[in-house]
Design a protein around this motif. Sequence first.
Motif, short mmCIF file in Angstrom:
data_model
loop_
_atom_site.label_atom_id
_atom_site.label_comp_id
_atom_site.label_asym_id
_atom_site.label_seq_id
_atom_site.Cartn_x
_atom_site.Cartn_y
_atom_site.Cartn_z
N LYS A 182 -6.44 -37.35 32.54
CA LYS A 182 -6.68 -36.03 32.33
C LYS A 182 -5.58 -35.15 32.31
CE LYS A 182 -11.43 -35.98 34.60
NZ LYS A 182 -11.77 -35.59 35.80
N ALA A 183 -4.46 -35.49 32.98
CA ALA A 183 -3.30 -34.85 33.02
C ALA A 183 -2.59 -35.00 31.61
CB ALA A 183 -2.20 -34.91 34.09
N LEU A 184 -2.38 -36.31 31.06
CA LEU A 184 -1.84 -36.49 29.78
C LEU A 184 -2.59 -35.72 28.70
CD1 LEU A 184 0.23 -38.52 28.44
CD2 LEU A 184 -1.45 -40.31 28.25
N SER A 185 -3.71 -35.96 29.00
CA SER A 185 -4.56 -35.38 27.66
C SER A 185 -4.36 -33.99 27.46
CB SER A 185 -6.11 -35.34 27.83
OG SER A 185 -6.82 -34.71 27.08
N LYS A 186 -3.90 -33.09 28.70
CA LYS A 186 -3.60 -31.57 28.43
C LYS A 186 -2.04 -31.62 27.83
CE LYS A 186 -6.11 -30.26 32.37
NZ LYS A 186 -6.31 -29.56 33.83
N LYS A 187 -1.37 -32.50 28.13
CA LYS A 187 -0.02 -32.69 27.54
C LYS A 187 0.17 -32.83 25.91
CE LYS A 187 2.70 -33.85 31.60
NZ LYS A 187 3.51 -35.11 32.32
N PHE A 188 -0.83 -33.98 25.51
CA PHE A 188 -0.95 -34.15 24.23
C PHE A 188 -1.80 -32.70 23.64
CE2 PHE A 188 -0.12 -38.63 24.55
CZ PHE A 188 0.53 -38.59 23.38
N ASP A 189 -2.71 -32.24 24.19
CA ASP A 189 -3.29 -30.87 23.55
C ASP A 189 -2.27 -30.00 23.13
OD1 ASP A 189 -6.05 -31.03 23.29
OD2 ASP A 189 -6.69 -30.48 25.13
N PHE A 222 0.77 -30.25 22.36
CA PHE A 222 1.50 -30.62 21.19
C PHE A 222 0.83 -30.46 20.06
CE2 PHE A 222 2.69 -34.20 18.16
CZ PHE A 222 4.01 -33.61 17.89
N LEU A 223 -0.48 -31.09 20.01
CA LEU A 223 -1.48 -31.14 18.92
C LEU A 223 -1.82 -29.66 18.46
CD1 LEU A 223 -3.31 -34.44 19.64
CD2 LEU A 223 -1.34 -34.05 18.10
N GLU A 224 -2.03 -28.83 19.51
CA GLU A 224 -2.13 -27.48 19.17
C GLU A 224 -1.07 -26.96 18.25
OE1 GLU A 224 -5.07 -25.79 19.25
OE2 GLU A 224 -6.21 -27.07 20.46
N HIS A 225 0.09 -27.04 18.89
CA HIS A 225 1.23 -26.60 18.16
C HIS A 225 1.33 -27.17 16.43
CE1 HIS A 225 5.40 -25.48 17.48
NE2 HIS A 225 5.89 -26.64 17.28
N VAL A 226 1.04 -28.28 16.43
CA VAL A 226 0.90 -28.88 15.17
C VAL A 226 -0.10 -28.38 14.30
CG1 VAL A 226 0.48 -31.15 13.73
CG2 VAL A 226 1.93 -31.19 15.88
N GLU A 266 13.84 -27.09 15.95
CA GLU A 266 12.64 -26.65 15.63
C GLU A 266 11.85 -26.04 16.82
OE1 GLU A 266 11.20 -26.59 12.86
OE2 GLU A 266 12.54 -28.00 11.75
N ASN A 267 12.82 -25.86 18.08
CA ASN A 267 12.19 -24.97 19.11
C ASN A 267 10.83 -25.80 19.59
OD1 ASN A 267 13.96 -23.11 19.15
ND2 ASN A 267 12.75 -22.08 17.53
N SER A 268 10.87 -27.20 19.80
CA SER A 268 9.75 -27.93 20.16
C SER A 268 9.43 -27.71 21.47
CB SER A 268 10.20 -29.51 19.88
OG SER A 268 10.69 -29.86 18.54
N ILE A 269 7.91 -27.87 21.73
CA ILE A 269 7.55 -27.71 23.04
C ILE A 269 7.85 -28.85 24.01
CG2 ILE A 269 5.80 -26.06 22.53
CD1 ILE A 269 3.93 -28.17 22.56
N PHE A 270 8.17 -29.96 23.52
CA PHE A 270 8.67 -31.21 24.28
C PHE A 270 9.90 -31.80 23.71
CE2 PHE A 270 3.99 -31.49 24.68
CZ PHE A 270 3.66 -31.47 26.11
N MET A 325 5.37 -39.53 27.10
CA MET A 325 3.83 -39.29 27.14
C MET A 325 3.31 -40.41 26.22
SD MET A 325 4.22 -35.33 25.89
CE MET A 325 2.70 -35.44 25.02
N VAL A 326 4.20 -41.06 25.47
CA VAL A 326 3.65 -42.38 24.53
C VAL A 326 3.54 -43.35 25.42
CG1 VAL A 326 4.21 -43.70 22.68
CG2 VAL A 326 4.48 -41.15 22.33
N ASP A 327 4.60 -43.59 26.31
CA ASP A 327 4.55 -44.77 27.30
C ASP A 327 3.32 -44.62 28.09
OD1 ASP A 327 6.91 -45.67 26.05
OD2 ASP A 327 8.21 -44.93 27.51
N GLU A 328 3.22 -43.32 28.77
CA GLU A 328 2.04 -43.14 29.59
C GLU A 328 0.51 -43.58 28.79
OE1 GLU A 328 0.51 -41.50 33.47
OE2 GLU A 328 1.85 -43.16 32.64
N TRP A 329 0.60 -43.22 27.60
CA TRP A 329 -0.67 -43.22 26.87
C TRP A 329 -1.06 -44.86 26.70
CZ3 TRP A 329 -2.94 -45.50 22.64
CH2 TRP A 329 -3.81 -44.98 22.13
N LEU A 330 0.13 -45.54 26.36
CA LEU A 330 0.02 -47.01 25.92
C LEU A 330 -0.45 -47.73 27.47
CD1 LEU A 330 2.86 -47.19 23.82
CD2 LEU A 330 0.63 -47.61 23.01
N LEU A 331 0.36 -47.17 28.38
CA LEU A 331 -0.11 -48.03 29.68
C LEU A 331 -1.62 -47.55 30.10
CD1 LEU A 331 0.50 -49.25 32.48
CD2 LEU A 331 1.18 -46.84 33.32
#
Length: 401
Positions: free
Chosen positions: A157-164, A166-170, A112-116, A124-130
């Motif tokens: 803040k750095a994590l939020s940008k990474k999720f952004d 991914f979510l923008e792609h979705v 799917e040519n994923s961005i991650f 990213m998920v592990d960092e979010w949970l921590l």
Amino acid sequence: MAKVLLKTMDANFVGRPKTAAGKYTTYNYSDIAWSPYGPYWRQARKICLMELFSMKRVESYEYIRAGEIKSLMAELYKTAGKPIVLNDYLSAVGLNVISRMVLGKRYLDESENSIFSAEEFKKMVDEWLLLNGVITIGDNIPWLEFLDLQGYIKRMKALSKKFDRFLEHVLDEHIGSRKQSSNIEEHGSKDMVDDFIVGGTESSTVMVEWAISELLKKPQIFNNATEELDRVISKNRWVEEKDMSNLPYIEAIIKETLRIAPLLVPRTALQNCQVAGYDIPKGTRVLVSTWTIGRDPALWENPGEFCPKRFIGKAVDMKGQNFELLPFGSGRRMCPGANMGLKVIQATLVNLLHGYKWRLPGGLRPEDLEMEEIFGLSTPKKIPLEAIAEPRLSPDLYGSQ
């Protein structure tokens, strides 16, 4: 006390504290977990309970769960006899189930040519949970927040940008249909997707890894589980969700694993009140320690021992009605995806036990298996479980899915 807070006085303890994690990783407290009590939260919860996680809808997604678990079994078959990090395989199941259910397809497939990559997204998920479980100095001493003495806010803040990203792609593909079906703002859609992906991935991964770890330390319990599976299911097919009601020992293993859940997400009091003779001012932060309840010798015999048979013949559920066992919380703020999460945990664990013999690599003895945990919103293993899986069913059952 937990019953008073989460049931008797639940209406007064449905608030959420405004933490740095809620501000920086969930779009300014607008996701289901951290949003304040009010119309927005009620609408989001209604969408969850009626559109995504109603019992009828959860059952209708069984084909997704079954397909992903069969894919997991096929992937493990390729590793037969070789040490693997089990967590890497489990996280893919939870993520694929929730992304297909909520978003309509897998979003981390290489095709799917994923961005991650899957590995990057897992980090990213592990960092979010921590970061959603840490105690920051600024949360408790607000005038020191700007100093970020622990460096957590910078990481948030750095994590939020990474999720952004991914979510923008979705949302580029789904925002139109999501707006039409849920009638919420774009940032709301982001947060609900964020909640589902992280929560759905985490719950099954962490709990199943702990269950296999505990069983490797107690070979007799492992033998009891496979004996029940061979007797009830036979070795000619995989276990289906409808079989769970006929597998009381497996169900007891799951309950015993969930008994060691950590703290529930904090709540706050909406109004002044009294609890057990104590004056609780409006805005007081409330923490319910399910870890402590699960180790209370007044409730459990030998609470520090992993002993599934304690649940045999006892009507103790995991859905917020028995307050000695609250892995998903209780009351209005109970996890809305509890039914779906439990289905994934059950189906994944039971087929791992049925399909494979598990052993530790390199001559490691069960008593030497590392069982330390990492602090966070959940409590994953500090050192991920490395184990060897040997097929125990007919080779014809393993194949490309």
